[in-house]
Motif scaffolding. Structure first.
Motif, mmCIF file in Angstrom:
data_model
loop_
_atom_site.group_PDB
_atom_site.id
_atom_site.type_symbol
_atom_site.label_atom_id
_atom_site.label_comp_id
_atom_site.label_asym_id
_atom_site.label_seq_id
_atom_site.Cartn_x
_atom_site.Cartn_y
_atom_site.Cartn_z
ATOM 1 N N ASP A 102 42.753 36.768 36.797
ATOM 2 C CA ASP A 102 41.681 37.591 37.363
ATOM 3 C C ASP A 102 40.703 36.699 38.117
ATOM 4 N N VAL A 103 40.260 37.181 39.256
ATOM 5 C CA VAL A 103 39.263 36.472 40.061
ATOM 6 C C VAL A 103 38.294 37.500 40.614
ATOM 7 N N SER A 104 37.006 37.201 40.526
ATOM 8 C CA SER A 104 35.995 38.089 41.094
ATOM 9 C C SER A 104 34.819 37.250 41.571
ATOM 10 N N ALA A 105 34.334 37.563 42.771
ATOM 11 C CA ALA A 105 33.269 36.769 43.383
ATOM 12 C C ALA A 105 31.952 37.527 43.408
ATOM 13 N N VAL A 106 30.868 36.764 43.299
ATOM 14 C CA VAL A 106 29.511 37.302 43.367
ATOM 15 C C VAL A 106 28.714 36.429 44.331
ATOM 16 N N GLY A 107 27.943 37.065 45.210
ATOM 17 C CA GLY A 107 27.143 36.317 46.175
ATOM 18 C C GLY A 107 25.669 36.638 46.041
ATOM 19 N N ARG A 108 24.838 35.615 45.965
ATOM 20 C CA ARG A 108 23.397 35.814 45.889
ATOM 21 C C ARG A 108 22.854 36.209 47.258
ATOM 22 N N ILE A 109 21.972 37.209 47.269
ATOM 23 C CA ILE A 109 21.388 37.719 48.513
ATOM 24 C C ILE A 109 19.893 37.439 48.519
ATOM 25 N N ASP A 110 19.385 37.062 49.667
ATOM 26 C CA ASP A 110 17.955 36.781 49.795
ATOM 27 C C ASP A 110 17.195 38.099 49.937
ATOM 28 N N ALA A 111 17.104 38.829 48.834
ATOM 29 C CA ALA A 111 16.403 40.116 48.823
ATOM 30 C C ALA A 111 15.908 40.369 47.406
ATOM 31 N N LYS A 112 14.974 41.262 47.259
ATOM 32 C CA LYS A 112 14.431 41.627 45.951
ATOM 33 C C LYS A 112 14.535 43.134 45.764
ATOM 34 N N VAL A 113 14.414 43.546 44.519
ATOM 35 C CA VAL A 113 14.497 44.964 44.215
ATOM 36 C C VAL A 113 13.226 45.396 43.499
ATOM 37 N N TYR A 114 12.694 46.557 43.892
ATOM 38 C CA TYR A 114 11.442 47.073 43.332
ATOM 39 C C TYR A 114 11.627 48.543 42.957
#
Length: 272
Positions: A102-114
């Protein structure tokens, strides 16, 4: 007078019992406290052994459920101390490793959540945003507390699944078409809420969106910041040795490989 040949005086069993019982009859409180102390000591020893055995069994069950075969790949630093990046093809290349299942990727995004668009930008609550693959839950062992996970359709639109910590801080208790959060200067619909993910705690404090939506609405560049992999227990060490060179053949020294569960170390510590 000579004493040669006289036998040493000895108490008979009946006399011995009678003499020993004198203390019990004359000082009953002391006898009771002595017996109580012995009983407490034995009970404490039994409790300690029982708690240890119970804790070991519970830990073994937890480790079996989580699995000890999860490895993560993430970018490190280059020779100049700057943050490196994984190649766009990192996850695809890792999939080609024979034992990897199994392989799964996650990418950090320059955004915030409110929670709303009225909250000051600085008050982000340390919540981040991640672009994720659709098979992420199966790879890291994530479970939904409410709602549904992203699919091929919702991954293309402003829809998000909140981690457990993110949902709690945002005050979102359930998912639904009327539940929205302000993410990257636009409204995203909360379609799901995850339970805590022990092996990927960084997901707990993040809003998760599909890769296509992240590229369309949030400017995601497609580079993974974490790649999760699973492989058979017997092959974990072998896979770990080739992950860095496979993920970034040109600069394997810029890749970090870790075992977030640390389950094997936990088992060894428990044995000790």
């Amino acid at each position: 007078m000579t004493t040669a040949g006289l036998a040493a005086p000895r108490l008979r069993w009946a006399d011995l019992v009678r003499v020993g019982a004198v203390g019990l009859r004359t000082r009953p409180t002391r006898a009771l406290l002595s017996a109580l102390g012995i009983a407490i000591g034995i009970a404490a020893m039994v409790a300690v052994v029982g708690i240890s055995a119970s804790s070991r069994a519970e830990l073994d069950q937890t480790l079996d459920r989580l699995g000890t075969n999860l490895l993560t790949v993430s970018p490190g630093s280059n020779l100049f101390g700057q943050d490196a990046k994984l190649p766009l093809e990192a996850a695809t290349m890792i999939e080609r490793i024979g034992p990897v299942t199994d392989v799964s990727a996650v990418g950090r995004i320059d955004a915030k959540v409110y929670r709303t668009d009225r909250i000051p930008k600085a008050e982000s609550g340390s919540l981040g945003v991640r672009a994720v693959d659709l098979d992420l839950p199966a790879t890291v062992g994530a479970e939904l507390a409410d709602g549904t996970w992203l699919n091929a359709a919702t991954a293309r639109y402003p829809a998000t699944v909140l981690g457990a910590t993110a949902a709690s801080r945002l005050g979102v208790t359930e998912a639904g078409p009327d539940r929205q959060v302000w993410l990257g200067d636009r409204w995203f619909t909360v379609i799901g809420i995850l339970r805590p993910v022990p092996l990927a705690a960084e997901l707990d404090s993040a809003a998760l969106v599909g890769g296509p939506a992240a590229e369309s609405y949030l400017g995601f560049d497609g580079h993974a910041t974490t790649v999760y992999t699973r492989s058979p227990e017997s092959q974990v060490e072998a896979v770990s040795e080739v992950l860095a060179a496979t993920a970034n053949p040109e600069a394997p020294n810029e890749v970090k490989v870790s075992r977030p569960s640390d389950a094997l170390a936990a088992q060894l510590a428990t044995d000790r």
